[in-house]
Every structure is written in structure tokens, then in C-alpha cells.
Design an enzyme around this catalytic site. Sequence first.
Site, short mmCIF file in Angstrom:
data_model
loop_
_atom_site.label_atom_id
_atom_site.label_comp_id
_atom_site.label_asym_id
_atom_site.label_seq_id
_atom_site.Cartn_x
_atom_site.Cartn_y
_atom_site.Cartn_z
N TYR A 35 1.00 -1.00 0.00
CA TYR A 35 0.37 0.31 -0.04
C TYR A 35 0.93 1.01 0.05
O TYR A 35 0.49 2.04 0.01
CB TYR A 35 -0.94 -0.02 0.97
CG TYR A 35 -2.09 -1.12 1.82
CD1 TYR A 35 -2.80 -1.47 -0.31
CD2 TYR A 35 -2.59 -0.82 2.33
CE1 TYR A 35 -3.49 -2.42 0.30
CE2 TYR A 35 -3.87 -2.17 2.21
CZ TYR A 35 -4.99 -2.39 1.07
OH TYR A 35 -5.70 -3.11 0.86
N CYS A 87 -2.49 -2.34 10.16
CA CYS A 87 -2.04 -1.14 9.21
C CYS A 87 -1.32 -0.18 9.64
O CYS A 87 -2.64 0.97 8.86
CB CYS A 87 -2.12 -1.42 7.70
SG CYS A 87 -0.97 -0.56 6.48
N ASN A 88 -0.55 0.89 9.52
CA ASN A 88 -0.83 2.65 9.70
C ASN A 88 -0.73 3.27 8.91
O ASN A 88 -1.70 3.75 8.80
CB ASN A 88 0.85 2.91 10.08
CG ASN A 88 1.47 2.51 11.38
OD1 ASN A 88 1.31 2.51 12.38
ND2 ASN A 88 2.38 0.56 11.37
N CYS A 120 5.80 0.91 10.03
CA CYS A 120 4.49 -0.29 9.78
C CYS A 120 4.43 -1.20 9.75
O CYS A 120 5.82 -1.90 10.50
CB CYS A 120 5.39 -0.24 8.14
SG CYS A 120 5.02 -1.25 7.02
N THR A 121 4.39 -2.49 9.83
CA THR A 121 3.73 -3.64 11.14
C THR A 121 4.93 -4.41 10.55
O THR A 121 5.54 -5.45 10.65
CB THR A 121 2.08 -4.35 10.91
OG1 THR A 121 1.77 -4.35 9.30
CG2 THR A 121 1.93 -3.11 11.71
#
Length: 265
Positions: free
Chosen positions: A39, A70-71, A182-183
Site C-alpha cells: 500500500y 496497517c499504519n 509499519c507492521t
Amino acid sequence: MTIGFFDSGIGGLSVLAESFRRLPAQNYLYMADTLHVPYGTKSEEDVKAFVLESIEAMMGEGIDALVVACNTATSIAVEELRTLYSIPVVGMEPAVKPAVEMNRATGKRVLVFATPLTLQLPKYYALVSRVDDRGIVDSLPMPELVRYCEDLQFDKRIMEDYFRAKLSPFDLDDYGIVVLGCTHYPFYTDTLRGMLPPHIRIVDGNAGTVKRLAALLHRFGIAGDAKGSGNVRFMCSGGDPAYIDKMRTALELIRGNAIETEDVL
């Protein structure tokens, strides 16, 4: 009950692993938007459409709560998701606030790793402006790191070379904390610990996110319904069995042990 976890790919599994530690008796459904990962290099409009479509599919599976792990997706879509659905919805943001507070007494700076899109969004700028009254936060886009993670590229030599190249403009003696924004990035925590100066702490938002999830479950009166078996079902927008296997492998890697799973395409 079933708690849904959503991300563009395998990154959100780092948050799911934390939820297993804190809420081991729940059942989980994890969805990856494999048709559109990553993304962080796409437009805001496209990402919102992708997220809404994916969450609608998850709702069809009967989830009782949702974690947008998700940030980037959180920044773009979490408020709309909360208006669309009556279930608890938990989002994520880079752990800038706790990092600034932790660093307040040291005089050191904070370096945030994140995707390019997260760093461009007004929500990120608002977050930094709200908590960084001393101007100690710097941001570093890591557009390649999600793809490395999606490819299960965890070779320490390769990744150390990558991080050294990205960090070469920075004097690391000036920094006290690196924020993994970010994960996907917590998959590289061990690599980073092995190469960063020992005084630098590494933080992410996973534990705080799961604490908020637990609090929301309690507030909605469903925290006591923890009668699941602690299993996870996987689904992905591409319906690819090979990616289901990849998610299982990635979850085992970050948890450090195997789990019982079911597949949902």
C-alpha cells in the site's frame, strides 16, 4: 467470537502475534490484500477503496471486532470503517508519542521508519506536530522494506547492507530511539538490534494496539467471551493457496513456534 486482523500483506502478523500473547483464548481471522500489496507506494484514493472492499469481505466471515493492522490503511480508512460498522475497530499509528516521551530526558533524537504514503499523509504530520514540541523527530521512508518482507527475505547480511545504506546519511549517535512505523518492519527487529548502536532502543505500536483492543472488547462487553481455541484462519484477496502457506510460515517465524491453523481463501 472472532477477531479480524487486516493488512495489505504479512506485516500485520506482527500485531497478531502480540494479540496471541495477550489474548490467547480468542479466535482470529487474518486477511491480507494480496492483490494490492504494498500500500505504501499507492495513492490514497486507491488504498481506501482496497481497504473497504477487503473489510466487507471479512465482515461476511462474521468477525466480532477488527484490527486494522496497517499504519497506512488506518490513516486513510479507519474513521470511515467506524461509521460503517458497529463492531469495535482498532487502528494503528506509528509509536511516535511514546518514543518522544521515552527520549525526553536523554536529549537524543527519534528516527521513524515508515512507508512513503504514511509519511505523506496529514494524519502523520498532525501526530508529529502534536507530540514533538522540541523538534526531535526525523522520518525515513523505507519503500523497499515491505517488498523484502513479503518475499520472506530475512538474510541478515543482505538486510544489514540495506539498512546501512538507508542510515548512512544519519549520525546514529544523535538518536536514542528508532520507531518501526509499519507492521512489516518488526520482522527485522533482531537484525536491527544486531547492527544499531547499543544505546538505541527499537519500538513499535504493536503492544499498544493490542492493549487498546483488549480495552475495547471489555467496553463492548465481549471481553469475557474468550472461549475460543486460539486458532487463526487465513484469507487473502487473491485467493492464492501459496500465499496462505506464506502467511502461516511468517506467523510461525515471528511467534517462534507453530500454531494450529485453518485456511479460508
